[in-house]
Structure formats: structure tokens, C-alpha cells
Enzyme design. Structure first.
Site, PDB file in Angstrom:
ATOM      1  N   CYS A 237     -10.240  11.235 -28.547  1.00 38.41           N
ATOM      2  CA  CYS A 237     -10.586  12.207 -29.349  1.00 38.41           C
ATOM      3  C   CYS A 237     -11.109  11.632 -30.872  1.00 38.41           C
ATOM      4  CB  CYS A 237      -9.855  13.447 -29.638  1.00 38.41           C
ATOM      5  SG  CYS A 237      -9.396  14.062 -27.909  1.00 38.41           S
ATOM      6  N   GLU A 238     -11.863  10.681 -30.990  1.00 40.78           N
ATOM      7  CA  GLU A 238     -12.462  10.377 -32.132  1.00 40.78           C
ATOM      8  C   GLU A 238     -14.009   9.895 -31.754  1.00 40.78           C
ATOM      9  OE1 GLU A 238     -10.923   8.802 -34.982  1.00 40.78           O
ATOM     10  OE2 GLU A 238      -8.839   9.189 -34.698  1.00 40.78           O
TER      11      GLU A 238
ATOM     12  N   ARG B 230     -11.342  -3.265 -31.550  1.00 42.17           N
ATOM     13  CA  ARG B 230     -12.461  -4.032 -32.061  1.00 42.17           C
ATOM     14  C   ARG B 230     -13.902  -3.555 -32.336  1.00 42.17           C
ATOM     15  NH1 ARG B 230     -14.469  -8.384 -31.161  1.00 42.17           N
ATOM     16  NH2 ARG B 230     -13.900  -9.532 -33.073  1.00 42.17           N
TER      17      ARG B 230
ATOM     18  N   GLY C 155      -6.765 -19.560 -32.316  1.00 45.26           N
ATOM     19  CA  GLY C 155      -6.197 -18.297 -31.523  1.00 45.26           C
ATOM     20  C   GLY C 155      -7.535 -17.989 -30.580  1.00 45.26           C
TER      21      GLY C 155
ATOM     22  N   TYR D 112     -14.404  -3.096 -36.081  1.00 47.79           N
ATOM     23  CA  TYR D 112     -15.034  -4.001 -36.914  1.00 47.79           C
ATOM     24  C   TYR D 112     -16.566  -3.730 -36.499  1.00 47.79           C
ATOM     25  CZ  TYR D 112     -10.693  -6.524 -36.636  1.00 47.79           C
ATOM     26  OH  TYR D 112      -9.321  -6.898 -36.816  1.00 47.79           O
TER      27      TYR D 112
HETATM   28  N1  LLP Z   1      -3.893 -19.011 -38.304  1.00 44.88           N
HETATM   29  C1  LLP Z   1      -3.552 -18.061 -39.164  1.00 44.88           C
HETATM   30  C2  LLP Z   1      -2.710 -18.244 -40.436  1.00 44.88           C
HETATM   31  C3  LLP Z   1      -4.453 -16.739 -39.106  1.00 44.88           C
HETATM   32  O1  LLP Z   1      -4.066 -15.822 -39.882  1.00 44.88           O
HETATM   33  C4  LLP Z   1      -5.058 -16.495 -37.926  1.00 44.88           C
HETATM   34  C5  LLP Z   1      -5.882 -15.345 -37.582  1.00 44.88           C
HETATM   35  C6  LLP Z   1      -5.144 -17.631 -37.017  1.00 44.88           C
HETATM   36  C7  LLP Z   1      -4.560 -18.901 -37.355  1.00 44.88           C
HETATM   37  C8  LLP Z   1      -6.147 -17.779 -35.687  1.00 44.88           C
HETATM   38  O2  LLP Z   1      -7.505 -17.565 -36.112  1.00 44.88           O
HETATM   39  P1  LLP Z   1      -8.314 -17.614 -34.950  1.00 44.88           P
HETATM   40  O3  LLP Z   1      -8.545 -18.982 -34.453  1.00 44.88           O
HETATM   41  O4  LLP Z   1      -7.919 -16.747 -33.840  1.00 44.88           O
HETATM   42  O5  LLP Z   1      -9.729 -17.107 -35.480  1.00 44.88           O
HETATM   43  N2  LLP Z   1      -8.344  -9.149 -35.354  1.00 44.88           N
HETATM   44  C9  LLP Z   1      -9.587  -9.934 -35.678  1.00 44.88           C
HETATM   45  C10 LLP Z   1      -9.078 -11.299 -36.103  1.00 44.88           C
HETATM   46  C11 LLP Z   1      -8.160 -11.602 -36.891  1.00 44.88           C
HETATM   47  C12 LLP Z   1      -7.590 -13.059 -37.385  1.00 44.88           C
HETATM   48  C13 LLP Z   1      -6.150 -13.019 -38.030  1.00 44.88           C
HETATM   49  N3  LLP Z   1      -5.642 -14.434 -38.270  1.00 44.88           N
HETATM   50  C14 LLP Z   1     -10.402  -9.815 -34.760  1.00 44.88           C
HETATM   51  O6  LLP Z   1     -10.198  -8.927 -33.827  1.00 44.88           O
HETATM   52  O7  LLP Z   1     -11.473 -10.364 -34.781  1.00 44.88           O
END
Ligand code: LLP
Length: 418
Positions: free
Chosen positions: A342-343, A312, A275, A316
Site C-alpha cells: 500500500c504505497e 531498489r 559485492g 533509488y
Molecule cells: N566495501 C565497503 C566498505 C562497502 O561499503 C561496500 C558497499 C562494498 C565494499 C561493496 O560495494 P559493491 O562492490 O557492492 O559496490 N544498496 C545499494 C548499494 C550500497 C553499497 C554499500 N556499500 C544499492 O542497492 O545499490
């Protein structure tokens, strides 16, 4: 070279200047580079040349139709986690046979939709889901292709919120239970055991945990084969990290090569679910400084983007580079770049050394992944516009929301409510 670079002292997206984009589409505004998306996908596909494989982009990172379209045109498949994402990828022209469905909470309706469309595989995450999927498939007279998402219990050594492969996480089936569940699945009439799946976390900067997880998964693959359960594919998940600040993110080659070496002698199709790595550095958030508020303890630069746009940093503590679009001469001061929400947690960056004046444009970098996708309407703020730059052209790929749209689904109490 990055698709976002300075030309004659002005930051550009490919060949379009960011001040031009701000003038045309307003701020805040998301800006994506088509070339950057394509280059990121190419990097995976190059390493996979000659290997039976499919890169399934994890839609949750950025689900804009134009992003999906650019990737689909280059042969990407998709990893989805909801009926909403399924409908999006179909709207973007995806081939159903290139869609895998992950997620711990698939509903009956979601299963029905995916079965009717005929997706490539369900990544099943529990015994309950296995049973439900078998029933739903039976009721539709269909067979559901499945893989089990196995939790290999390895430490991804990343932020705890995005680590998913440990026993304490809610994801996947426990390693020790996987064999039993596979045997069960093989005996269910409406399921077809097709593969095995594993995703251990996100923003990993060390390739070692991926290999560690793969070793464990391959032990299972062999045990299953000995049982007469032969798998056709292995899904290695996503998780490869990117550079936000000064991290050394591994190349796709360094990430894939050790794993591909382990898979060489095997007749397994390779699926991946990246992703962030495909979209993270292909986008930025363009914002304008509304006010400067220097103070005794801190200097605040109040910009027109906020935590509702980019959550983000607040969520985080993530770092995103903040770059002046047209840098100024002068003495830099440390600024907390904050939004109007407002945070106190509404910050995009803290203590950034910048030379600023009200009205300046700033680019919040590496905002292509989990940025617009995680935005909200908090404080009744319409979501920002999204623009895709393609060479010398800038396309509006999602117009800015209007305030009326924010309450269009609501109504006041009836007149006779008293
Ligand atoms: N496959 C599954 C089953 C997943 O749960 C995820 C991400 C991906 C693939 C893709 O992962 P990537 O290649 O993007 O690392 N919101 C958080 C990240 C949450 C990831 C959730 N799952 C952030 O902003 O860092």
C-alpha cells in the site's frame, strides 16, 4: 553466455526452466545461478593470478549461506560489517584469516567476537574506533590487526546514496588526518598496523575514480614508510558496477589493470571488496502477474512481488529489466509493474513495453545484489524463498517465511493488563 537465457521460448536458469521453479517453490522467488557466481569470481581471480591478493566478497550484497558457500569454496574471503555477517560467514565455512571487518559503528561486543575468532583485519573508520579497539584488544590480551579506511575525497560519479568517498560522507577518516592517526595507532600497544583501505562508492561505471583514489592513498603509503610505518596490504574496496539496462560496465581487467600497474613495484598484498559485481547479475526475482489493470492514463500489472522484496526501484529509482518468462505474441502496451504493497512508490518498473496476461511469470533481472538482502516484512509479507540453480538441479537455499514466523517474537499484553 548469461546463465539466464531462453531455451525453446522459455527462460531458464542454467538448465532449469523458470516455470518449473515457480511450480516447485512458488512465487515470488529469488533464483541464483551457481555458475554465474563462480564466473564472476573467476574474472577477478584471473586478473590477480600470480599476485599476492585476496578477493573479500562484500557480504552485505547477498548474505545467503549458499552464496557465501559457493564463493568460499572458490577461495574468496569476506568483507563483513556486523557480528551478524561474521556469524553468517563462519556458518558458511569461511576461514577467519580471510575476513576483513568494515563499518563505522563497530560495537564492543562485535570487536570482542572478531578478536576472539582472529580475523585478518579491522578496517577502522574513526579515531574513536581506534581507541576503543585498542582497549578491547587489551582487555582480551590480544593484538588487533588494523588498517585505516581513508576517505580520499574523490568523486565516484555515481548515485549520491551509494557514493562514499567524498568529504561530506560519513565513511572513513579524512585524508588530512590519516597520517596523524596512523602515528597514533603505531603507538598503541594492542594494535598492529597492517594495511590501508579505501572504498569510494558503489555501481561505478568508470574506472578512473578508482585510480585517482589509489594515487592519493599511495602518497600516504610513502609518507608512512618514511615515518617507519610499513604497511603489508592495501584494500581497494569494492564498487565496480554492473549492467542493469544498457550501461557499459568496465571489464574486471579494465578496472584492475591500471591499479595493478601502480602497485607492481610495491610489496603490498592486494585486497578487494567487490559485492555487486560478484552477485548482481547472478540472481533474478521470479514473480507472477496477479491482475492486469489497464487504465486511461496508465496500465498497471500487479504482480506478487513488491517493494518489500525488491526495494531498489522505490529507494533509488533503480532500473531492473523485466522479462516475460514465456513471451507472448501480440501488441505490447506500456505497463507499470507494481506490487500489492500500500504505497504509490511500490513499483518494480514503470512504462515497460510488454505483452501480458494475468498469470504470466515475469523475471526481474539483475536482482542478486542488494535485493533479498534489503528486503523487509512490510505489510506482513513473508520473505520470498531463495533457490540456487546448479546445472540441472535447483536447491531451495532459504525456504519462504511463514506468517507465524513474522509475529513469533511478539506477544499480546498480559491477561491482567485490563
Ligand atoms: N566495501 C565497503 C566498505 C562497502 O561499503 C561496500 C558497499 C562494498 C565494499 C561493496 O560495494 P559493491 O562492490 O557492492 O559496490 N544498496 C545499494 C548499494 C550500497 C553499497 C554499500 N556499500 C544499492 O542497492 O545499490
Amino acid at each position: 553466455m548469461s546463465a539466464f537465457a531462453s531455451k525453446n521460448g522459455v527462460l531458464h536458469a542454467e538448465s532449469v526452466s523458470l516455470p518449473d521453479i515457480a511450480a516447485r517453490f512458488g512465487t515470488p522467488c529469488w533464483v541464483y545461478s551457481r555458475r554465474s557466481l563462480e564466473t564472476a569470481l573467476d574474472e577477478f581471480q584471473q586478473e590477480l593470478l600470480g599476485i599476492d591478493s585476496l578477493v573479500c566478497y562484500a557480504v552485505k550484497a547477498n548474505s545467503n549461506l549458499a552464496v557465501l558457500d559457493v564463493l568460499a569454496r572458490r577461495g574468496a574471503g569476506f568483507d563483513i560489517v556486523s557480528a551478524g555477517e561474521l556469524q553468517r560467514v563462519l556458518a558458511a565455512g569461511a576461514d577467519p584469516r580471510q575476513i576483513v571487518f568494515s563499518g563505522v559503528g563497530k560495537t564492543v561486543a562485535e570487536m570482542e567476537l572478531a578478536l576472539t575468532i582472529g580475523i585478518l583485519c579491522f578496517n577502522v573508520e574513526s579515531a574513536g574506533e581506534l581507541e576503543r579497539l585498542n582497549t578491547v584488544a587489551g582487555s582480551l590480551g590480544r593484538t588487533a590487526p588494523i588498517s585505516l579506511r581513508v576517505n580520499p575525497d574523490v568523486d565516484a560519479r555515481t548515485h549520491p546514496y551509494v557514493s562514499t568517498g567524498l568529504k561530506e560522507n560519513k565513511f572513513g577518516v579524512a585524508y588530512e588526518e590519516a597520517l596523524t592517526l596512523y602515528r597514533q595507532a603505531a603507538g598503541l600497544a594492542n594494535l598492529e598496523v597492517s594495511g590501508i583501505d579505501c572504498h569510494i562508492g558503489s555501481q561505478l561505471l568508470d574506472p578512473a575514480p578508482f585510480s585517482e583514489a589509489l594515487d592519493k592513498v599511495l602518497v600516504l603509503v610513502d609518507q608512512l614508510a618514511a615515518d617507519g610505518i610499513v604497511l603489508h596490504h592495501i584494500d581497494l574496496g569494492g564498487g565496480l558496477g554492473i549492467r542493469y539496462r544498457d550501461e557499459e560496465a568496465p571489464t574486471v581487467k579494465a578496472y584492475l589493470l591500471p591499479m595493478l600497474a601502480k602497485l607492481r613495484q610495491r610489496q603490498l598484498r592486494v585486497l578487494l571488496e567487490p559485492g555487486r559485481r560478484l552477485v548482481g547479475n547472478a540472481g533474478l526475482l521470479l514473480t507472477r502477474v496477479e491482475y492486469l489493470k489497464p487504465g486511461e492514463v496508465k496500465n498497471f500489472a500487479i504482480v506478487d512481488a513488491a517493494m518489500n522484496d525488491l526495494a531498489r526501484p522505490a529507494l533509488y529509482g533503480s532500473w531492473h529489466d523485466i522479462v516475460p518468462v514465456v513471451p507472448r505474441q501480440g501488441a505490447a502496451l506500456p505497463w507499470d509493474v507494481v506490487g500489492p504493497v500500500c504505497e504509490s512508490g511500490d513499483f518494480l518498473g514503470r512504462g515497460r513495453e510488454l505483452v501480458l496476461a494475468a498469470g504470466d511469470l515475469l523475471a526481474i533481472m539483475s536482482a542478486g545484489a542488494y535485493s533479498m538482502a534489503m528486503s523487509s516484512n512490510y505489510n506482513s509479507r513473508p520473505r520470498a524463498a531463495e533457490v540456487m540453480v546448479d546445472g540441472t538441479r535447483a536447491h531451495l537455499v532459504r525456504r519462504r517465511e511463514t506468517v507465524e514466523e513474522l509475529y513469533a517474537l511478539e506477544q499480546r499484553l498480559p491477561a491482567d493488563a485490563g
